[in-house]
Scaffold this motif. Structure first.
Motif, short mmCIF file in Angstrom:
data_model
loop_
_atom_site.label_atom_id
_atom_site.label_comp_id
_atom_site.label_asym_id
_atom_site.label_seq_id
_atom_site.Cartn_x
_atom_site.Cartn_y
_atom_site.Cartn_z
N LEU A 164 51.64 -25.32 -106.31
CA LEU A 164 50.52 -26.09 -106.86
C LEU A 164 50.15 -27.21 -105.90
O LEU A 164 51.01 -27.75 -105.20
N PRO A 165 48.89 -27.61 -105.87
CA PRO A 165 48.46 -28.69 -104.97
C PRO A 165 49.11 -30.02 -105.34
O PRO A 165 49.47 -30.26 -106.50
N GLY A 166 49.23 -30.89 -104.33
CA GLY A 166 49.78 -32.22 -104.55
C GLY A 166 48.78 -33.15 -105.21
O GLY A 166 47.61 -32.80 -105.46
N ALA A 167 49.23 -34.38 -105.46
CA ALA A 167 48.44 -35.33 -106.24
C ALA A 167 47.11 -35.66 -105.60
O ALA A 167 46.09 -35.79 -106.31
N SER A 168 47.05 -35.83 -104.29
CA SER A 168 45.78 -36.20 -103.66
C SER A 168 44.71 -35.14 -103.86
O SER A 168 43.53 -35.45 -104.05
N VAL A 169 45.11 -33.86 -103.85
CA VAL A 169 44.16 -32.77 -104.08
C VAL A 169 43.71 -32.77 -105.53
O VAL A 169 42.52 -32.64 -105.83
N ILE A 170 44.65 -32.95 -106.44
CA ILE A 170 44.28 -33.02 -107.86
C ILE A 170 43.38 -34.22 -108.11
O ILE A 170 42.37 -34.12 -108.84
N SER A 422 53.73 -17.38 -112.09
CA SER A 422 52.96 -16.46 -112.93
C SER A 422 51.52 -16.39 -112.44
O SER A 422 51.02 -17.28 -111.74
N ALA A 423 50.84 -15.33 -112.83
CA ALA A 423 49.44 -15.17 -112.44
C ALA A 423 48.60 -16.33 -112.96
O ALA A 423 47.70 -16.83 -112.27
N GLU A 424 48.91 -16.80 -114.16
CA GLU A 424 48.17 -17.93 -114.75
C GLU A 424 48.34 -19.18 -113.90
O GLU A 424 47.37 -19.90 -113.63
N HIS A 425 49.54 -19.45 -113.46
CA HIS A 425 49.79 -20.65 -112.67
C HIS A 425 49.18 -20.54 -111.28
O HIS A 425 48.70 -21.54 -110.72
N ARG A 426 49.17 -19.34 -110.71
CA ARG A 426 48.54 -19.15 -109.40
C ARG A 426 47.03 -19.31 -109.49
O ARG A 426 46.40 -19.86 -108.59
N ARG A 427 46.45 -18.85 -110.60
CA ARG A 427 45.00 -19.05 -110.81
C ARG A 427 44.69 -20.55 -110.94
O ARG A 427 43.67 -21.03 -110.43
N LEU A 428 45.55 -21.27 -111.64
CA LEU A 428 45.36 -22.72 -111.78
C LEU A 428 45.40 -23.40 -110.42
O LEU A 428 44.56 -24.27 -110.12
N ALA A 429 46.35 -23.02 -109.57
CA ALA A 429 46.44 -23.60 -108.24
C ALA A 429 45.16 -23.35 -107.44
O ALA A 429 44.64 -24.26 -106.77
N ALA A 430 44.64 -22.13 -107.51
CA ALA A 430 43.41 -21.80 -106.79
C ALA A 430 42.22 -22.58 -107.34
O ALA A 430 41.35 -23.04 -106.57
N MET A 431 42.18 -22.77 -108.65
CA MET A 431 41.07 -23.51 -109.27
C MET A 431 41.08 -24.97 -108.81
O MET A 431 40.03 -25.55 -108.50
N ILE A 432 42.27 -25.57 -108.76
CA ILE A 432 42.37 -26.96 -108.31
C ILE A 432 41.91 -27.09 -106.87
O ILE A 432 41.14 -28.00 -106.53
N GLU A 433 42.37 -26.20 -106.01
CA GLU A 433 41.96 -26.22 -104.60
C GLU A 433 40.44 -26.10 -104.49
O GLU A 433 39.80 -26.82 -103.72
#
Length: 437
Positions: A164-170, A422-433
């Motif tokens: 998952l992205p770090g705080a600055s990206v979020i 999980s696929a859900e968590h990987r989708r979340l990471a991509a959405m944040i990016e």
């Protein structure tokens, strides 16, 4: 000066949040090279009236009443143990603690917690077996098992968890909903591995962009926005059933000195601190954060003694407890960092941290020496029985709030495999990016 203009601008932005924030209420390297120490005796103690009457629920008070003085002192410590198995013998443990296996270290010092680092991690099944074994070794209350999983630059469990992205990206997304979801995803993966406390989120405001230790670990340079992201993250960890830690109080964001290797001095006035550093911590307290980690920094306008905040009663008790109303656990930053070892030896540092207001002593470089010093301070009366009971009570309350005071959590490798990456968590990471651009 440009720096002065920047500070003035941040003051203007942040002033409104200071008035409305509601106070309801990292570790360094893993080097341990002390000599072995004799096992302490088990002298029973009587819980103090002040700390046990009206402090904590009946379950907490009963747990406190069952502990000896040595057991209470042990609850204050969270070291790094060496190895990847609770029953695995290690020269590192023998040299550092005078006990060969992590399980023996826990039993010898009646430890309240352990912090995990990459050296403790090989695979999902191994970590699950390790954390379950650590819990089994704790014969009193269940262990607090922590790690530094901020994501981004500081990701101790990166070999196993979602990237998952770090705080600055979020922070760049300006979406508190994503901050909450990211913390919930991280918390769910940690819990699946048997970790019940994360030393996150970072609540520092990145005031100086050339800060060598915070930088991208922060949500940004706007105190109001950082405060919103911190509160959302705390709630996300709680959604997952994991304890959260806001760090590094009273604020590590305006220095170019790394407290791992030196002692930073931040010359903010009280008004500047209120406007620039305090808002995210107030917001975390409003979100009922479980713990707040101290910083090994000197703020002479808040305490003129020259001691770092970790050893400062005016800062930890006067500001954090009395002014901001925080009633949870105060954790030190790692006690093996040079920023806290400039003036006092490792035993005295541990004693002074407790006297300042800390409850959890993280990663002492010499656990036998620190444990002996705190125990001696309690027996001599330098640390009162009431003060010791207050800290142990808070640590017990943290467990109770997160649901593991009476029964140790048991992790499952099969269940963890369904959660981690999980696929859900990987989708979340991509959405944040995507939304950060």
């Amino acid at each position: 000066m440009v720096r002065g203009i920047r500070t003035a601008g941040i003051l203007a932005i942040a002033t409104s949040l200071v008035a409305c924030a509601s106070p309801t209420g990292h570790a360094g390297s893993a080097t341990n090279v002390p000599p072995p120490a004799a096992k302490p005796s088990s002298t029973p103690s009587t819980p103090s009236t002040e700390a046990s009457a009206g402090a904590g629920t009946g379950t907490v008070r009963r747990a406190l009443a069952r502990m000896s003085t040595e057991e209470k002192v042990g609850q204050l410590f969270m070291p790094v143990v060496h190895g990847t198995s609770a029953a695995g013998a290690s020269a590192g443990n023998q040299n550092a603690f005078g006990a060969s296996t992590p399980a023996q270290v826990i039993a010898k010092y009646h430890l309240g917690g352990v912090i995990l680092f990459p050296e403790n991690i090989k695979s999902v099944s191994q970590v699950v077996s390790f954390t379950n074994g650590l819990q089994k070794a704790s014969k009193g209350v269940p262990l607090i098992i922590g790690t530094d999983q901020e994501n981004g630059l500081v990701s101790r469990m990166s070999a196993l968890v979602t990237d998952l992205p770090g705080a600055s990206v979020i922070g760049a997304t300006r979406d508190t909903g994503l901050a909450r979801k990211a913390a919930e995803a991280t918390g769910a993966e940690l819990k699946a591995l048997g970790v019940n406390l994360d030393f996150a989120p970072v609540a520092d405001v990145n005031i100086d962009p050339r800060n060598p230790v915070i930088g991208k670990r922060a949500f940004g340079d706007n105190p109001a926005r950082v405060a919103q992201m911190v509160a959302a993250s705390v709630k996300g960890f709680h959604d997952a059933g994991v304890a959260a830690t806001a760090k590094h109080f009273p604020g590590h964001g305006d220095t170019r000195t790394d407290s791992h290797t030196g002692l930073p001095v931040i010359k903010h006035t009280r008004a500047q601190w209120e406007a620039m550093d305090a808002p995210p911590f107030k917001s975390a307290i409003g979100a009922r954060v479980d713990a707040i980690m101290s910083a090994h920094i000197v703020m002479p306008k808040l305490d003129s003694s020259g001691d770092p905040a970790t050893l400062s009663k005016p800062i930890l008790t006067g500001l954090l407890r009395d002014k901001l109303g925080f009633d949870g656990v105060i954790s030190t930053d790692a006690l093996n960092m040079e920023g806290v070892r400039k003036k006092y030896d490792d035993g005295e540092v541990a004693v002074r941290a407790i006297l300042a207001g800390a409850d959890l002593l993280l990663m002492p470089p010499n656990l036998p020496k620190a444990h002996s010093a705190v125990l001696a301070a309690v027996k001599s009366g330098r640390i009162s029985r009431e003060r010791l009971d207050q800290s142990v009570t808070r640590l017990l309350e943290l467990r109770e709030k997160r649901g593991f005071l009476e029964t140790a959590p048991v992790a499952s490798a099969a269940a963890a495999a369904k959660v981690l990456r999980s696929a859900e968590h990987r989708r979340l990471a991509a959405m944040i990016e995507s939304q950060s651009r």
